[in-house]
Design an enzyme around this catalytic site. Sequence first.
Site, PDB file in Angstrom:
ATOM      1  N   CYS A 179      52.639  43.455  37.123  1.00  0.00           N
ATOM      2  CA  CYS A 179      53.520  42.658  36.429  1.00  0.00           C
ATOM      3  C   CYS A 179      54.952  43.497  35.804  1.00  0.00           C
ATOM      4  O   CYS A 179      54.980  44.922  37.494  1.00  0.00           O
ATOM      5  CB  CYS A 179      53.033  43.789  34.746  1.00  0.00           C
ATOM      6  SG  CYS A 179      51.003  42.566  35.017  1.00  0.00           S
TER       7      CYS A 179
ATOM      8  N   ASP B 257      42.525  44.738  22.029  1.00  0.00           N
ATOM      9  CA  ASP B 257      41.012  44.117  22.543  1.00  0.00           C
ATOM     10  C   ASP B 257      40.395  45.530  22.085  1.00  0.00           C
ATOM     11  O   ASP B 257      40.921  46.346  22.222  1.00  0.00           O
ATOM     12  CB  ASP B 257      40.992  43.521  23.262  1.00  0.00           C
ATOM     13  CG  ASP B 257      41.431  41.556  23.312  1.00  0.00           C
ATOM     14  OD1 ASP B 257      41.258  41.363  22.328  1.00  0.00           O
ATOM     15  OD2 ASP B 257      42.057  41.370  23.831  1.00  0.00           O
TER      16      ASP B 257
HETATM   17  S1  SF4 Z   1      49.703  42.764  29.262  1.00  0.00           S
HETATM   18 FE1  SF4 Z   1      48.897  43.896  30.403  1.00  0.00          FE
HETATM   19  S2  SF4 Z   1      49.204  41.343  32.164  1.00  0.00           S
HETATM   20 FE2  SF4 Z   1      51.126  41.565  29.969  1.00  0.00          FE
HETATM   21  S3  SF4 Z   1      52.579  42.260  31.038  1.00  0.00           S
HETATM   22 FE3  SF4 Z   1      51.562  44.265  29.994  1.00  0.00          FE
HETATM   23  S4  SF4 Z   1      50.050  44.691  31.507  1.00  0.00           S
HETATM   24 FE4  SF4 Z   1      50.258  42.923  32.854  1.00  0.00          FE
END
Ligand code: SF4
Length: 367
Positions: free
Chosen positions: A122, A290
């Site tokens: 990410c 969650d």
């Molecule tokens: S919520 Fe999780 S999957 Fe989405 S950008 Fe953030 S770290 Fe990445």
Amino acid sequence: MQSVSEPTQQSSDLKESSPLWKKLLGSSITDAEALSKFCSYPLNVEELKKVIKKYPMSVNPYYLSLIEDVNDPIWKQCIPDVKELSEQNGVEDPLHEEVDSPVPGLTHRYPDRVLLLVSNQCGMYCRFCTRKRKVGDPFKRITKEQIMRGIEYIREHTEVRDVLLSGGDPFLLSDSYLEWILKEVRKISHVEVIRIGTRVPCTLPQRVTPELCSMLKKYHPLYINVHFNHPAEVTDASKMACEMLADVGIPLGNQSVLLKGVNDDPKVMKELVHKLLMMRVKPYYIYQADLVRGTNHFRTPVKTGIEIIRALRGHTSGMAVPHYIIDTPGGGGKIPLLPNYIVSKEKNKLTLTNYECRLFEYPDIDE
Ligand code: SF4
Ligand SMILES: *Cc1c(COP(=O)(O)O)cnc(C)c1O
């Protein structure tokens, strides 16, 4: 707090030709020492090291530059908290994504659509992430073979008309690799729409380049869901990224996660949804956080989410009102929650409440 907007030393190691977003990623803060240098506030470096060992940190200079204060809404989303290790509530995979996977990295929960994980990296690692158990871990990278097996599954299942590419973040892949995936999925005649879930327009908007956009537009109908949680994340750079995607004809939605101390406030959410519409992004979902282990300090009561919807519906454009969703633990899927607008029902007489809490009768008809 020093403001960081330019890539620092490490980026000079990278090739001159690498694009800005790669330089920014390469200059991300990933360890506790670097973080304590950036921050004038005393941090518990030894404890943070343990947190980072379990759940990686990576904050690029762009997202870091949005922090104005220790513990502000941006800080809370990206800087590790020692509570992540001490909290025992929650589980690693609350949504049973692994249980409901016919092949690794693909979740087929609803009749006509699937979720396919294509990257575990990410632009920044959100501390509240539902997939905290696997994002950013170099040992849990998603291989080409795994993606090919997922695509094979979609090819064999003619009921799948909607494919959702997720991760991690699909936009962390190179243009050519992502194009290979899109091309393979588009070849499948029963797939009607492709969706991409990405947080890059918020956390690393420089990744949205003209080259990426001209590649994406070849694979319509393509929908993108972005992920903004707070109005301070809406900047000139993120606005430009969203507009570039909208300009190549991609409808944009936003998914927010309700987070304590970040956006659990109707005023903050109202400002956010207005700013989203200004950059042509339609608010889609607000998720209840969650039950993920290590994220309990972000949880809010369900009442807060319902109050946010009540504060929006009727008070502002209907287009600005997202659905408030609980993704049920154990793989029950998404359930929308609404304030109760039906006050009572007697035979055919419904009593309803409007957004101002005034009561109205509605004569229903017999079935
Ligand atoms: S919520 Fe999780 S999957 Fe989405 S950008 Fe953030 S770290 Fe990445
Ligand atoms: C969220 C999700 C989808 C998409 O849900 P929509 O309500 O259609 O946006 C599909 N599959 C899985 C496993 C999901 O978690």
